[in-house]
Scaffold this motif. Structure first.
Motif, PDB file in Angstrom:
ATOM      1  N   GLY A 335      86.140  50.400  39.617  1.00 31.08           N
ATOM      2  CA  GLY A 335      85.270  50.643  40.751  1.00 31.08           C
ATOM      3  C   GLY A 335      84.085  49.724  40.602  1.00 31.08           C
ATOM      4  O   GLY A 335      84.213  48.579  40.181  1.00 31.08           O
ATOM      5  N   LEU A 336      82.889  50.229  40.918  1.00 33.25           N
ATOM      6  CA  LEU A 336      81.685  49.428  40.751  1.00 33.25           C
ATOM      7  C   LEU A 336      81.061  49.722  39.392  1.00 33.25           C
ATOM      8  O   LEU A 336      80.249  50.631  39.236  1.00 33.25           O
ATOM      9  CB  LEU A 336      80.694  49.712  41.888  1.00 33.25           C
ATOM     10  CG  LEU A 336      81.136  49.198  43.263  1.00 33.25           C
ATOM     11  CD1 LEU A 336      80.079  49.478  44.306  1.00 33.25           C
ATOM     12  CD2 LEU A 336      81.443  47.701  43.212  1.00 33.25           C
ATOM     13  N   GLY A 337      81.501  48.968  38.403  1.00 32.09           N
ATOM     14  CA  GLY A 337      80.977  49.109  37.047  1.00 32.09           C
ATOM     15  C   GLY A 337      81.720  50.095  36.193  1.00 32.09           C
ATOM     16  O   GLY A 337      81.403  50.238  35.006  1.00 32.09           O
ATOM     17  N   TYR A 338      82.707  50.775  36.743  1.00 32.52           N
ATOM     18  CA  TYR A 338      83.414  51.822  36.001  1.00 32.52           C
ATOM     19  C   TYR A 338      84.916  51.562  36.000  1.00 32.52           C
ATOM     20  O   TYR A 338      85.483  51.135  37.015  1.00 32.52           O
ATOM     21  CB  TYR A 338      83.145  53.196  36.624  1.00 32.52           C
ATOM     22  CG  TYR A 338      81.693  53.565  36.561  1.00 32.52           C
ATOM     23  CD1 TYR A 338      81.145  54.112  35.394  1.00 32.52           C
ATOM     24  CD2 TYR A 338      80.842  53.315  37.633  1.00 32.52           C
ATOM     25  CE1 TYR A 338      79.796  54.412  35.317  1.00 32.52           C
ATOM     26  CE2 TYR A 338      79.494  53.621  37.563  1.00 32.52           C
ATOM     27  CZ  TYR A 338      78.975  54.162  36.405  1.00 32.52           C
ATOM     28  OH  TYR A 338      77.636  54.451  36.311  1.00 32.52           O
ATOM     29  N   MET A 339      85.533  51.834  34.851  1.00 35.20           N
ATOM     30  CA  MET A 339      86.984  51.866  34.817  1.00 35.20           C
ATOM     31  C   MET A 339      87.455  53.131  35.526  1.00 35.20           C
ATOM     32  O   MET A 339      86.818  54.182  35.423  1.00 35.20           O
ATOM     33  CB  MET A 339      87.502  51.846  33.380  1.00 35.20           C
ATOM     34  CG  MET A 339      87.514  50.470  32.760  1.00 35.20           C
ATOM     35  SD  MET A 339      88.481  50.416  31.227  1.00 35.20           S
ATOM     36  CE  MET A 339      88.492  48.652  30.929  1.00 35.20           C
ATOM     37  N   LEU A 340      88.562  52.998  36.227  1.00 32.10           N
ATOM     38  CA  LEU A 340      89.138  54.118  36.937  1.00 32.10           C
ATOM     39  C   LEU A 340      90.410  54.573  36.239  1.00 32.10           C
ATOM     40  O   LEU A 340      91.011  53.831  35.456  1.00 32.10           O
ATOM     41  CB  LEU A 340      89.450  53.725  38.387  1.00 32.10           C
ATOM     42  CG  LEU A 340      88.284  53.139  39.189  1.00 32.10           C
ATOM     43  CD1 LEU A 340      88.730  52.803  40.606  1.00 32.10           C
ATOM     44  CD2 LEU A 340      87.096  54.088  39.204  1.00 32.10           C
ATOM     45  N   HIS A 341      90.812  55.790  36.503  1.00 34.41           N
ATOM     46  CA  HIS A 341      92.005  56.379  35.896  1.00 34.41           C
ATOM     47  C   HIS A 341      93.215  55.480  36.130  1.00 34.41           C
ATOM     48  O   HIS A 341      93.492  55.053  37.249  1.00 34.41           O
ATOM     49  CB  HIS A 341      92.242  57.760  36.502  1.00 34.41           C
ATOM     50  CG  HIS A 341      93.480  58.448  36.005  1.00 34.41           C
ATOM     51  ND1 HIS A 341      93.588  58.938  34.721  1.00 34.41           N
ATOM     52  CD2 HIS A 341      94.657  58.731  36.618  1.00 34.41           C
ATOM     53  CE1 HIS A 341      94.778  59.505  34.573  1.00 34.41           C
ATOM     54  NE2 HIS A 341      95.442  59.387  35.700  1.00 34.41           N
ATOM     55  N   GLY A 342      93.937  55.187  35.065  1.00 37.71           N
ATOM     56  CA  GLY A 342      95.128  54.356  35.161  1.00 37.71           C
ATOM     57  C   GLY A 342      95.773  54.203  33.810  1.00 37.71           C
ATOM     58  O   GLY A 342      95.325  54.779  32.813  1.00 37.71           O
ATOM     59  N   SER A 343      96.824  53.409  33.742  1.00 32.71           N
ATOM     60  CA  SER A 343      97.567  53.272  32.487  1.00 32.71           C
ATOM     61  C   SER A 343      96.738  52.636  31.384  1.00 32.71           C
ATOM     62  O   SER A 343      96.914  52.948  30.208  1.00 32.71           O
ATOM     63  CB  SER A 343      98.840  52.446  32.729  1.00 32.71           C
ATOM     64  OG  SER A 343      98.508  51.153  33.237  1.00 32.71           O
ATOM     65  N   ALA A 344      95.820  51.730  31.733  1.00 32.14           N
ATOM     66  CA  ALA A 344      95.006  51.078  30.707  1.00 32.14           C
ATOM     67  C   ALA A 344      93.948  52.010  30.149  1.00 32.14           C
ATOM     68  O   ALA A 344      93.575  51.911  28.981  1.00 32.14           O
ATOM     69  CB  ALA A 344      94.343  49.821  31.273  1.00 32.14           C
ATOM     70  N   SER A 345      93.445  52.902  30.978  1.00 28.62           N
ATOM     71  CA  SER A 345      92.399  53.825  30.541  1.00 28.62           C
ATOM     72  C   SER A 345      92.619  55.185  31.198  1.00 28.62           C
ATOM     73  O   SER A 345      91.949  55.521  32.179  1.00 28.62           O
ATOM     74  CB  SER A 345      91.015  53.274  30.904  1.00 28.62           C
ATOM     75  OG  SER A 345      89.996  54.116  30.399  1.00 28.62           O
ATOM     76  N   PRO A 346      93.553  55.972  30.675  1.00 27.47           N
ATOM     77  CA  PRO A 346      93.803  57.289  31.279  1.00 27.47           C
ATOM     78  C   PRO A 346      92.584  58.193  31.146  1.00 27.47           C
ATOM     79  O   PRO A 346      92.056  58.389  30.053  1.00 27.47           O
ATOM     80  CB  PRO A 346      94.982  57.827  30.459  1.00 27.47           C
ATOM     81  CG  PRO A 346      95.581  56.629  29.787  1.00 27.47           C
ATOM     82  CD  PRO A 346      94.442  55.694  29.554  1.00 27.47           C
ATOM     83  N   LEU A 347      92.141  58.736  32.266  1.00 28.86           N
ATOM     84  CA  LEU A 347      91.024  59.668  32.266  1.00 28.86           C
ATOM     85  C   LEU A 347      91.567  61.033  32.671  1.00 28.86           C
ATOM     86  O   LEU A 347      92.733  61.326  32.442  1.00 28.86           O
ATOM     87  CB  LEU A 347      89.920  59.155  33.176  1.00 28.86           C
ATOM     88  CG  LEU A 347      89.377  57.760  32.807  1.00 28.86           C
ATOM     89  CD1 LEU A 347      88.365  57.269  33.829  1.00 28.86           C
ATOM     90  CD2 LEU A 347      88.775  57.755  31.410  1.00 28.86           C
TER      91      LEU A 347
END
Length: 405
Positions: A335-347
């Motif tokens: 997003g804007l400055g933030y990683m979003l939920h996904g395979s690279a960074s599961p949240l």
């Protein structure tokens, strides 16, 4: 909040709210099965703390020449959180936009004229936040001393030619994000980004976090270092995909060059590094400070002030970059400055937004469930975005929040 039952094999301090017992078990298992040395975890739900845990030692190892075993981790122990700092820096730019002081769709050069050099005149402010600016590398890397000079770092990125046309692709700006965001904030506000964070973010949120550690807080900060999970206890170690491994090994790759924009890497346990203003990498926080920060982005914390207006929260988590990352090689979502939920960074879920720190720390918010999460550790791994210890804790929080409140 309950302190729960005894944890097998590790002395875990703190408490969890009813229903969050799986989180306590996962936290303990990080020590017994995943090689954790010292760590803390805090979780807020709807602005109230539901998890507050810590265990192990403050330092990953004994300080050189100390002649004594590492001190125990205490409730207020803080650690370097590496790239989890990027989420804090992003909040500064978004809050300035929220206040009408910064236009995210304006050219960076409107605020920072020198940045228009070398083909970057069309770079927009939001490109910096979404890792689309095209300047993840420096043709001449900076030494640690040079990197700690905000003016010198700003001149270096302003003079740098982009490696792709700004706005047309994305790639993780691992180190250069420090000077891109720090200088833009200075141009808009007239003050260093660390001072702005202290006054406008940390103080109103009641969060113990710093970019540019004050000397009087040095005693709470533990020593960090590399750790490996024991294969016998934690299962086989994760191996990077061949393409990823090759990118990190190749000194000519964007991957290697992006992380080597500061060469050699700074001493993360040194006073100079901790005191510097490097909002890409040298933030220091307690787990509670990181969690309270994210809790304050999505709501009131213990009756205090909310930082992001609802519209700003939606800006933060609206996808701006997705797909193969020119630097990290794997697919990423920003997003804007933030990683979003996904395979690279599961949240926690599809609407989560936050930021990991390479090889360890993780902070995020999930507006849909009201969860805010902060995990800090003194033991860093080779992973970049999805540390197995942090992911075990995220899974446990997901299990707890799936149950009726």
């Amino acid at each position: 909040m309950s302190d729960g039952s005894a944890d097998v094999g590790v002395d875990v301090s703190g408490a969890v709210a009813e229903g969050f017992e799986p989180v306590r078990r996962a936290f303990a298992e990080n020590f017994t099965a995943r090689g954790e040395r010292g760590a803390a975890l805090a979780v807020y739900r709807d602005g109230h703390k539901v998890v507050d845990l810590w265990a192990g030692t403050r330092d990953v190892d004994a300080a050189p020449g100390a002649g004594e075993p590492p001190a125990p981790w205490e409730q207020g122990t803080a650690q370097v959180v590496r790239s989890a700092t990027k989420g804090i820096a992003a909040a500064v730019l978004l809050l300035l936009h929220q206040r009408g002081e910064l236009d995210l769709d304006a050219p960076v050069g409107a605020y920072w004229p020198e940045f228009k050099a070398a083909g970057k005149e069309r770079t927009l402010v939001w490109h910096l936040l979404a890792h689309r600016a095209g300047v993840p590398v420096l043709d001449r890397p900076l030494t640690p001393a040079e990197a700690a000079d905000p003016a010198l770092g700003a001149r270096a990125v302003a003079a740098q030619a982009p490696v792709w046309e700004p706005g047309t692709d994305h790639g993780y700006h691992a180190q250069t994000y420090s000077w891109l965001t720090g200088e833009l904030v200075r141009r808009v506000t007239g003050e260093p980004i660390g001072a702005w964070i202290a006054r406008e973010i940390a103080a109103p949120a009641g969060a113990r976090l710093w970019v540019g550690l004050p000397g009087h807080e040095a005693g709470r900060v533990g020593r960090v270092g590399p750790v490996e999970a024991p294969e016998s206890a934690g299962g086989p170690r994760l191996r990077p995909k061949p393409a990823v491994a090759e990118a990190y090994a190749d000194p000519r790759s964007l991957t290697r060059r992006a992380f080597a924009a500061i060469t050699p890497l700074p001493d993360e346990n040194g006073d100079a590094f901790r005191a510097a203003l490097l909002p890409a990498s040298n933030g220091i926080a307690t787990a509670d400070g990181l969690a309270r920060f994210y809790a304050a982005l999505i709501g009131e914390v213990d009756g205090g002030r909310r930082l992001f207006a609802p519209e700003t929260t939606e800006l933060a988590r609206a996808e701006r970059s997705a797909g193969p990352d020119r630097v990290l090689v794997v697919g990423t979502r920003f997003g804007l400055g933030y990683m979003l939920h996904g395979s690279a960074s599961p949240l926690l879920g599809p609407g989560s937004f936050g930021h990991p720190g390479r090889g360890g720390a993780l902070g995020f918010a999930d507006p849909d469930s009201g969860i805010a999460f902060g995990y800090v550790t003194n033991g860093f791994r080779t992973s970049v975005t999805a540390d197995p210890r942090a992911q075990a804790l995220v899974r446990a929080v997901r299990t707890a929040t799936a149950r009726p409140a």
